[in-house]
Design a protein around this motif. Sequence first.
Motif, mmCIF file in Angstrom:
data_model
loop_
_atom_site.group_PDB
_atom_site.id
_atom_site.type_symbol
_atom_site.label_atom_id
_atom_site.label_comp_id
_atom_site.label_asym_id
_atom_site.label_seq_id
_atom_site.Cartn_x
_atom_site.Cartn_y
_atom_site.Cartn_z
ATOM 1 N N MET A 1 0.847 -1.155 0.000
ATOM 2 C CA MET A 1 0.000 0.000 0.000
ATOM 3 C C MET A 1 0.900 1.227 0.000
ATOM 4 N N LEU A 2 0.584 2.163 -0.829
ATOM 5 C CA LEU A 2 1.346 3.394 -0.945
ATOM 6 C C LEU A 2 0.437 4.553 -0.589
ATOM 7 N N ILE A 3 0.904 5.415 0.309
ATOM 8 C CA ILE A 3 0.127 6.592 0.685
ATOM 9 C C ILE A 3 0.924 7.827 0.313
ATOM 10 N N GLU A 4 0.400 8.607 -0.608
ATOM 11 C CA GLU A 4 1.003 9.885 -0.969
ATOM 12 C C GLU A 4 0.264 10.969 -0.202
ATOM 13 N N VAL A 5 0.978 11.746 0.611
ATOM 14 C CA VAL A 5 0.338 12.765 1.435
ATOM 15 C C VAL A 5 0.601 14.142 0.857
ATOM 16 N N THR A 6 -0.455 14.914 0.680
ATOM 17 C CA THR A 6 -0.346 16.327 0.308
ATOM 18 C C THR A 6 -1.071 17.111 1.382
ATOM 19 N N GLU A 7 -0.321 17.755 2.262
ATOM 20 C CA GLU A 7 -0.884 18.431 3.424
ATOM 21 C C GLU A 7 -1.812 19.568 3.035
ATOM 22 N N LYS A 8 -3.044 19.476 3.508
ATOM 23 C CA LYS A 8 -4.003 20.565 3.353
ATOM 24 C C LYS A 8 -4.448 21.093 4.707
ATOM 25 N N ASN A 9 -3.948 20.459 5.767
ATOM 26 C CA ASN A 9 -4.232 20.854 7.141
ATOM 27 C C ASN A 9 -5.716 20.842 7.486
ATOM 28 N N ASN A 10 -6.453 19.889 6.936
ATOM 29 C CA ASN A 10 -7.845 19.706 7.316
ATOM 30 C C ASN A 10 -7.849 18.905 8.614
ATOM 31 N N ARG A 11 -8.395 19.433 9.674
ATOM 32 C CA ARG A 11 -8.319 18.786 10.984
ATOM 33 C C ARG A 11 -9.635 18.191 11.462
ATOM 34 N N GLU A 12 -10.667 18.168 10.664
ATOM 35 C CA GLU A 12 -11.933 17.576 11.065
ATOM 36 C C GLU A 12 -11.922 16.085 10.749
ATOM 37 N N LEU A 13 -12.172 15.241 11.765
ATOM 38 C CA LEU A 13 -12.167 13.800 11.550
ATOM 39 C C LEU A 13 -13.355 13.376 10.701
ATOM 40 N N LYS A 14 -13.112 12.403 9.816
ATOM 41 C CA LYS A 14 -14.208 11.839 9.024
ATOM 42 C C LYS A 14 -13.849 10.412 8.611
ATOM 43 N N LYS B 1 -1.609 11.677 15.145
ATOM 44 C CA LYS B 1 -1.335 12.447 13.931
ATOM 45 C C LYS B 1 -2.400 12.051 12.925
ATOM 46 N N LEU B 2 -3.004 13.040 12.276
ATOM 47 C CA LEU B 2 -4.093 12.802 11.348
ATOM 48 C C LEU B 2 -3.613 12.915 9.907
ATOM 49 N N TYR B 3 -3.958 11.923 9.109
ATOM 50 C CA TYR B 3 -3.786 11.982 7.665
ATOM 51 C C TYR B 3 -5.197 12.019 7.094
ATOM 52 N N SER B 4 -5.681 13.218 6.803
ATOM 53 C CA SER B 4 -7.044 13.382 6.329
ATOM 54 C C SER B 4 -7.220 12.728 4.965
ATOM 55 N N SER B 5 -8.379 12.126 4.744
ATOM 56 C CA SER B 5 -8.645 11.507 3.443
ATOM 57 C C SER B 5 -8.671 12.553 2.332
ATOM 58 N N ASP B 6 -8.790 13.826 2.691
ATOM 59 C CA ASP B 6 -8.687 14.903 1.703
ATOM 60 C C ASP B 6 -7.239 15.148 1.287
ATOM 61 N N ASP B 7 -6.305 14.677 2.133
ATOM 62 C CA ASP B 7 -4.889 14.981 1.934
ATOM 63 C C ASP B 7 -4.074 13.829 1.363
ATOM 64 N N TYR B 8 -4.670 12.668 1.147
ATOM 65 C CA TYR B 8 -3.868 11.549 0.651
ATOM 66 C C TYR B 8 -4.570 10.823 -0.483
ATOM 67 N N LYS B 9 -3.748 10.113 -1.226
ATOM 68 C CA LYS B 9 -4.230 9.213 -2.271
ATOM 69 C C LYS B 9 -3.728 7.826 -1.894
ATOM 70 N N LEU B 10 -4.639 6.902 -1.705
ATOM 71 C CA LEU B 10 -4.297 5.558 -1.284
ATOM 72 C C LEU B 10 -4.316 4.630 -2.488
ATOM 73 N N GLN B 11 -3.208 3.926 -2.704
ATOM 74 C CA GLN B 11 -3.117 2.958 -3.804
ATOM 75 C C GLN B 11 -2.740 1.605 -3.219
ATOM 76 N N LEU B 12 -3.501 0.590 -3.585
ATOM 77 C CA LEU B 12 -3.145 -0.761 -3.167
ATOM 78 C C LEU B 12 -2.074 -1.281 -4.101
ATOM 79 N N MET B 13 -1.024 -1.826 -3.505
ATOM 80 C CA MET B 13 0.123 -2.318 -4.253
ATOM 81 C C MET B 13 0.317 -3.800 -3.925
ATOM 82 N N PRO B 14 0.677 -4.632 -4.901
ATOM 83 C CA PRO B 14 0.940 -6.027 -4.588
ATOM 84 C C PRO B 14 2.168 -6.154 -3.691
ATOM 85 N N ARG B 15 2.142 -7.149 -2.807
ATOM 86 C CA ARG B 15 3.290 -7.387 -1.936
ATOM 87 C C ARG B 15 4.465 -7.895 -2.741
ATOM 88 N N GLU B 16 5.628 -7.518 -2.295
ATOM 89 C CA GLU B 16 6.847 -7.946 -2.994
ATOM 90 C C GLU B 16 7.415 -9.181 -2.345
#
Length: 86
Positions: free
Chosen positions: A1-14, A71-86
């Motif tokens: 799994m690869l998580i690319e984070v682009t900080e937007k500083n959204n602090r509301e949990l969802k 530490k919060l990684y808001s779903s607005d701030d990341y793109k989640l990609q499923l990657m095959p295991r190596e």
Amino acid sequence: MLIEVTEKNNRELKVGDIIEISGNNELYMILSLKETLGGYVIVNMQNGYDSFSAYRSLERLESDLKVRGYKLYSSDDYKLQLMPRE
């Protein structure tokens, strides 16, 4: 799994947000149980089993997380990609 984070500083949990709880270095995702039990849980992303108690609202979940520290990684701030295991 690869998580690319682009900080937007959204602090509301969802639903879909990723949480890193201070001191245990594991990632958890907020999931909704509205279809079955109602409320919300955070589930360990590594094994899918570890979870904390269910919460009736995101506000209660957030107040518990504030006590533990997180530490919060808001779903607005990341793109989640499923990657095959190596």
